[in-house]
Every structure is written in C-alpha cells, then in structure tokens.
Design an enzyme around this catalytic site. Structure first.
Site, PDB file in Angstrom:
ATOM      1  N   ASP A   1       0.850  -5.326  10.503  1.00 14.48           N
ATOM      2  CA  ASP A   1       0.987  -6.666  11.121  1.00 14.48           C
ATOM      3  C   ASP A   1       1.036  -6.528  12.645  1.00 14.48           C
ATOM      4  OD1 ASP A   1       3.421  -9.370  10.494  1.00 14.48           O
ATOM      5  OD2 ASP A   1       1.397  -9.407  11.300  1.00 14.48           O
TER       6      ASP A   1
ATOM      7  N   SER B   1       2.344  -4.024   1.021  1.00 11.02           N
ATOM      8  CA  SER B   1       3.711  -3.723   0.516  1.00 11.02           C
ATOM      9  C   SER B   1       4.069  -2.244   0.500  1.00 11.02           C
ATOM     10  CB  SER B   1       3.935  -4.295  -0.893  1.00 11.02           C
ATOM     11  OG  SER B   1       4.108  -5.689  -0.842  1.00 11.02           O
TER      12      SER B   1
ATOM     13  N   GLY C   1       4.472  -0.083   2.902  1.00 11.69           N
ATOM     14  CA  GLY C   1       5.196   0.453   4.062  1.00 11.69           C
ATOM     15  C   GLY C   1       6.632  -0.036   4.051  1.00 11.69           C
TER      16      GLY C   1
END
Ligand code: APR
Length: 176
Positions: free
Chosen positions: A36, A125, A127
């Site tokens: 992100d 998901s 990490g």
C-alpha cells in the site's frame, strides 16, 4: 483464458506496466505500509486524494474486507489501481479463506467489467495481515482458476511476489 496465462513473477508491483494493479489496502483506504505504501509513493499524492473521494460505506470504511474499489493509477505505469482489503489472519476459523478468495474474485470481476486485459496481484494479506503464505497461495490460485475461463477477456493475470518465499509458494500452488 486458460491456466497458462496465470504468471508468477518476483518483483515490485509498482513497476508493472499492466492495465491494472491490485493494492492490498485497508478499509480506510488512506494508505499504509507494505505494498500500500509503495503504491502510494509511486503513484504520487493524487492517489491519496482519489482514495479520500471514495465514499465511506460506514464510518472509517471505504472498502469492506473482501471488496474492491477503483482509482486511477496516476504516476504509476499501470492505468488503474484496484484497492482490495484482505482478511487479517486469525487462525483460519473466521472466514479468512472465503474473504481472501473474495478479494481475488472481485478484482477479476472488476477487470472484466472495465475491459482490463492485464492484471497484477500482490500477495494480499501475506504481510502485515499475517496470512500463511502457502495457504494464501492455494486460495488465490484456486480462486483465479475458478474465475478465469476461455470466455474471460483477460490476456494475463500476474501474481507478483516481493519475496522469494511467496514466489515459491505460488509456483508450488500453480504446479498442483
Ligand atoms: N510489490 C509487490 N509486493 C509487495 C511490495 C511491492 N512493492 N511491497 C510489499 N509487498 C508484498 C509483501 O511482501 C507481502 O507479501 O505484499 C504482500 C502483502 O503485504 P502487505 O503490504 O503488508 O499487505 P497485507 O498483509 O494485506 O496488509 C495490509 O498493511 O500496508 C498496510 O495499509 C495496509 O493496513 C493494510 C495492511
């Protein structure tokens, strides 16, 4: 589209010159760490503004877990960013596999709807959210194989592993 067009790569998804890259976001969609953070850094500040413009479905939630939201990609080489929110791993008994599958399935549905021909996923998901890599690899490959068929107008779906471990997990899952 046959299985052969599911391609595993190791690298940085922000450098993928595909139609759409998928972001492993959180429900607020205001950026974060991991992929992100990398996507926001590479896309530039316009991406955060575009995320803020996505309406909240309830206080603090722009994209519920398992869903997907679209924004432009701004300075990224891709054209679109599909923001999806994976489940936090809590042991596997809280619907995590179904929610993770929903992320992959909804992104393929959005790609088909938008006429996207090339799509790249990070390991959603795997990490901060703690999903075991091998289980996530199995869920993602099975979901993509179920979502993609010869009528699906996608030329290629890339699974982009940042680390060697996820790269191997996806190769193993594809080889099953
Ligand atoms: N390119 C491809 N994959 C990447 C990159 C990159 N540039 N950077 C990190 N990754 C990989 C990680 O190695 C991991 O395998 O993306 C996978 C997902 O890890 P996270 O980014 O931590 O995402 P996730 O586990 O889904 O947690 C989401 O983390 O960054 C915050 O805002 C985000 O709150 C959200 C949470």
């Amino acid at each position: 589209m046959s299985n052969r067009a599911i391609i595993v790569e190791q690298g940085d998804i922000t450098r993928m010159a595909v139609d759409a890259i998928v972001n492993a976001a959180n429900q607020q969609m205001l950026g974060g760490g991991g992929v992100d953070g990398a996507i926001h850094r590479a896309a530039g500040p316009e991406l955060l503004a575009a995320c803020r413009a996505v309406p909240e479905v309830r206080p603090g939630v722009r994209c519920p877990v398992g869903s997907v939201r679209w924004t432009p990609a701004f300075r990224l080489p891709s054209r679109h960013v599909f923001h999806t929110v994976g489940p936090v791993w809590r042991g596997g008994g809280y619907g995590e596999p179904e929610l993770l599958a929903s992320c992959y399935r909804r992104c393929v549905e959005l790609a088909v709807y938008m006429g996207v021909r090339t799509l790249a996923f990070p390991a959603i998901s795997c990490g901060v959210y703690g999903y075991p890599l091998d289980q996530a690899a199995e869920v993602s490959v099975a979901t993509l194989r179920n979502s993609l068929n010869d009528e699906t107008p996608l030329d290629a779906v890339y699974l982009v592993a940042f680390g060697q471990d996820m790269y191997q997990a996806w190769l193993t899952a594809l080889g099953d």
